[in-house]
Design an enzyme around this catalytic site. Sequence first.
Site, short mmCIF file in Angstrom:
data_model
loop_
_atom_site.label_atom_id
_atom_site.label_comp_id
_atom_site.label_asym_id
_atom_site.label_seq_id
_atom_site.Cartn_x
_atom_site.Cartn_y
_atom_site.Cartn_z
N ARG A 112 23.37 -63.71 28.38
CA ARG A 112 23.10 -64.95 27.51
C ARG A 112 21.56 -64.78 27.00
O ARG A 112 21.19 -65.78 26.69
CB ARG A 112 23.25 -66.34 28.12
CG ARG A 112 24.86 -66.46 28.71
CD ARG A 112 25.05 -67.95 28.73
NE ARG A 112 26.52 -68.00 29.01
CZ ARG A 112 27.01 -68.12 30.16
NH1 ARG A 112 26.10 -67.65 31.27
NH2 ARG A 112 28.16 -68.22 30.47
N LYS A 134 16.09 -63.36 12.73
CA LYS A 134 17.44 -63.28 12.42
C LYS A 134 17.73 -61.85 12.85
O LYS A 134 17.15 -60.89 12.71
CB LYS A 134 17.44 -63.12 10.76
CG LYS A 134 17.70 -64.49 9.99
CD LYS A 134 17.96 -64.08 8.60
CE LYS A 134 18.00 -65.40 7.83
NZ LYS A 134 18.33 -65.21 6.31
N GLU A 176 9.26 -56.53 -1.00
CA GLU A 176 9.34 -57.83 -0.29
C GLU A 176 8.02 -58.42 -0.25
O GLU A 176 8.10 -59.70 0.02
CB GLU A 176 9.86 -57.26 1.12
CG GLU A 176 11.25 -56.79 1.10
CD GLU A 176 12.74 -57.51 0.83
OE1 GLU A 176 12.53 -58.71 0.53
OE2 GLU A 176 13.62 -56.98 1.16
N LYS A 214 5.68 -65.66 5.89
CA LYS A 214 7.13 -65.44 6.41
C LYS A 214 7.10 -66.38 7.50
O LYS A 214 7.98 -67.42 7.77
CB LYS A 214 7.58 -64.27 6.85
CG LYS A 214 9.17 -64.48 7.31
CD LYS A 214 9.99 -63.07 7.13
CE LYS A 214 11.29 -63.52 7.62
NZ LYS A 214 12.21 -62.28 7.62
N GLU A 224 17.51 -71.56 8.02
CA GLU A 224 17.67 -71.64 6.75
C GLU A 224 18.59 -72.77 6.10
O GLU A 224 19.70 -72.38 5.60
CB GLU A 224 18.37 -70.28 6.27
CG GLU A 224 18.27 -69.84 4.90
CD GLU A 224 18.67 -68.43 4.54
OE1 GLU A 224 18.25 -67.44 5.09
OE2 GLU A 224 19.44 -68.17 3.68
N ARG A 228 13.74 -71.63 3.76
CA ARG A 228 14.11 -70.18 4.28
C ARG A 228 14.62 -69.50 3.05
O ARG A 228 14.50 -68.24 2.93
CB ARG A 228 14.55 -70.13 5.49
CG ARG A 228 14.55 -68.60 6.05
CD ARG A 228 14.72 -68.41 7.53
NE ARG A 228 14.57 -67.01 8.07
CZ ARG A 228 14.46 -66.46 9.06
NH1 ARG A 228 14.58 -67.41 10.11
NH2 ARG A 228 14.49 -65.22 9.22
N ASN A 232 15.12 -65.47 -0.49
CA ASN A 232 16.09 -64.59 -1.05
C ASN A 232 15.80 -64.31 -2.62
O ASN A 232 16.60 -64.08 -3.37
CB ASN A 232 17.32 -65.49 -1.06
CG ASN A 232 18.09 -65.30 0.65
OD1 ASN A 232 17.50 -64.13 1.31
ND2 ASN A 232 18.84 -66.33 0.96
N HIS A 235 17.16 -61.76 -4.64
CA HIS A 235 18.19 -61.14 -3.87
C HIS A 235 19.68 -61.46 -4.39
O HIS A 235 20.68 -60.57 -4.18
CB HIS A 235 18.04 -61.48 -2.47
CG HIS A 235 17.12 -60.95 -1.62
ND1 HIS A 235 15.58 -61.00 -1.93
CD2 HIS A 235 17.06 -60.09 -0.57
CE1 HIS A 235 15.18 -60.06 -1.09
NE2 HIS A 235 15.94 -59.66 -0.09
N HIS A 239 21.66 -58.41 -4.63
CA HIS A 239 23.00 -58.05 -3.92
C HIS A 239 24.15 -57.63 -4.71
O HIS A 239 24.89 -56.57 -4.45
CB HIS A 239 23.49 -59.28 -3.12
CG HIS A 239 22.67 -59.52 -2.14
ND1 HIS A 239 22.29 -60.95 -1.54
CD2 HIS A 239 21.85 -58.70 -1.08
CE1 HIS A 239 21.63 -60.76 -0.56
NE2 HIS A 239 20.98 -59.67 -0.36
N HIS A 252 17.40 -51.15 -0.21
CA HIS A 252 17.42 -52.61 -0.39
C HIS A 252 16.42 -53.02 -1.10
O HIS A 252 16.34 -53.88 -2.08
CB HIS A 252 17.80 -53.17 0.95
CG HIS A 252 17.45 -54.62 0.69
ND1 HIS A 252 18.34 -55.32 0.20
CD2 HIS A 252 16.45 -55.52 1.17
CE1 HIS A 252 18.14 -56.61 0.29
NE2 HIS A 252 16.90 -56.70 0.92
#
Length: 348
Positions: A112, A134, A176, A214, A224, A228, A232, A235, A239, A252
Site C-alpha cells: 500500500r 503522476k 516541454e 510545474k 488535474e 494542471r 497539456n 499535447h 497525441h 513525444h
Amino acid sequence: MKVDISFEAKSSSNYSVFIDSDKSLIFSGKVAIVTNPKVAGLHLKSLLEKLTSDELYIITIPDGEFYKNQESLDLILENLFNHKFNRGSTLIAFGGGVIGDMTGFAASLYQRGIDFVQIPTTLLSQVDASVGGKTGINNKFGKNLIGAFRQPQAVYIETEYLKTLPSREFGAGVAEIVKMAVTFDKDFFEWLENADLRSIEDLQLAIKKSVETKAWVVAQDEKEKGLRAVLNYGHTFAHVVENLTNYKRYLHGEAVSIGICMANDLAVRLDLLSTSQSQRVKDILVRYDLPTTFEITDVEAFYDHFSLDKKADDSKIKFILAKGLGDHQMRDDIDKEIVLSTLKEYSV
Ligand SMILES: NC(=O)c1ccc[n+]([C@@H]2O[C@H](COP(=O)([O-])OP(=O)(O)OC[C@H]3O[C@@H](n4cnc5c(N)ncnc54)[C@H](O)[C@@H]3O)[C@@H](O)[C@H]2O)c1
Ligand SMILES: [Zn+2]
C-alpha cells in the site's frame, strides 16, 4: 540549487527537488534501484559511488516505452517480495520518464505504498515527468491509463547525466520547457529566447524554472481537476500526430513541438496570439532542431482523432492555447470550422 514543492493541505507530501547539489544519498533500510541496461551501463557506477544503504538491489527493466507495462511492474514487485522489502524500504527510479513512472507506480502499490526517490536522467524527465507525482503504466487501451498519484520523497537532478543523452532526446525535453514558459511565465520565455541550453549554467536555470513552474501548478491542482491541464498545451495536437505516425516517427517531445505550433496557429486565428509571437515560439523550437510542421493528409480524419483520445471525458474537445506569451486559455467551445482551417494550413 533546490526547489521545494509543498502541498499545503498535506505537508507529509512535501518534498524537495535538488539540482546539481551533488549530495551523498544515505538511506536506512533496504533500497532497490530500478533502471534499464542503457542507463545502468552509462551511469550506475557514478550513482553507486555516492549512495549508502543497509541493503541494495538493482532491478533492471528492458529499455523503451514498450516495456512500461504490467509485466515490468510485476517484475519490480516480485523482486521486492523476494527480497522481503517492507514499509521502511525505498525504491529509486534511475532513468527517464518510463522508469520514473513505472517505479513510482510500483512504490505506490507495494504494501500500500513505500517511499520512492526520483533520479531522472533525461531532460524531459528532469523538467517534467519526475515532478508532480503522476505514475503509471500503459496497456492495450492506451498510455498511462493505469496509475496513481504518488509524490516522491525527493528528486535528485544531475545535469551531468545529460552529457550522454542523444541530441534528439535533449530537444524533446526542450519542447516541454518551452511549453511551461509560453503558458505560464513571460520573463522565463524572454530569457529562453536569448539562452543557450547547451551551456550548463543556462541549462541549470531552465531546469530550475521549469521545475518551479510545474511545482507551482501541481501544488494548486495535484489531481488535474483544472489548472494542471494547462501542462497539456500542445499535447492535444501532439497525441494525434503520435497516433497517426504509430509512435514511431517522433519522440513525444518532438510531437509536442509540432503540437505547440499547431495550437499557436489556432490561437492566432482566435486573436489570442499575434503572428510575430507565434514566430518567436517557433524560432526557439527550431534552434533546438525540433520539428515544427507535419503534413496532414486528411484534416477531417485528424480532427476525428481528437475525440478518440481515451482520456477525453465527454464529446467536447479541450484546447489549451497560449494567450500572449506567458499566459494561457483553456477552451472547449471552439468551432470545428476554425480548427479545420488551422489544420488545412498543414495539409498537403
Ligand atoms: N509523470 C509525468 O508527469 C510524465 C510527464 C511527461 C512524460 N511522462 C512519461 O515519460 C516517458 C517519456 O520519458 P523520456 O522522454 O525520459 O523517455 P525514456 O524514459 O524512454 O528515455 C528516453 C531514452 O533515453 C535513454 N536514456 C535515459 N537517460 C539517458 C542518459 N542519461 N543518456 C543516454 N540515454 C539515456 C533511455 O534509456 C531511453 O532509451 C513517457 O512514458 C511519458 O508518458 C510522464
Ligand atoms: Zn509531454
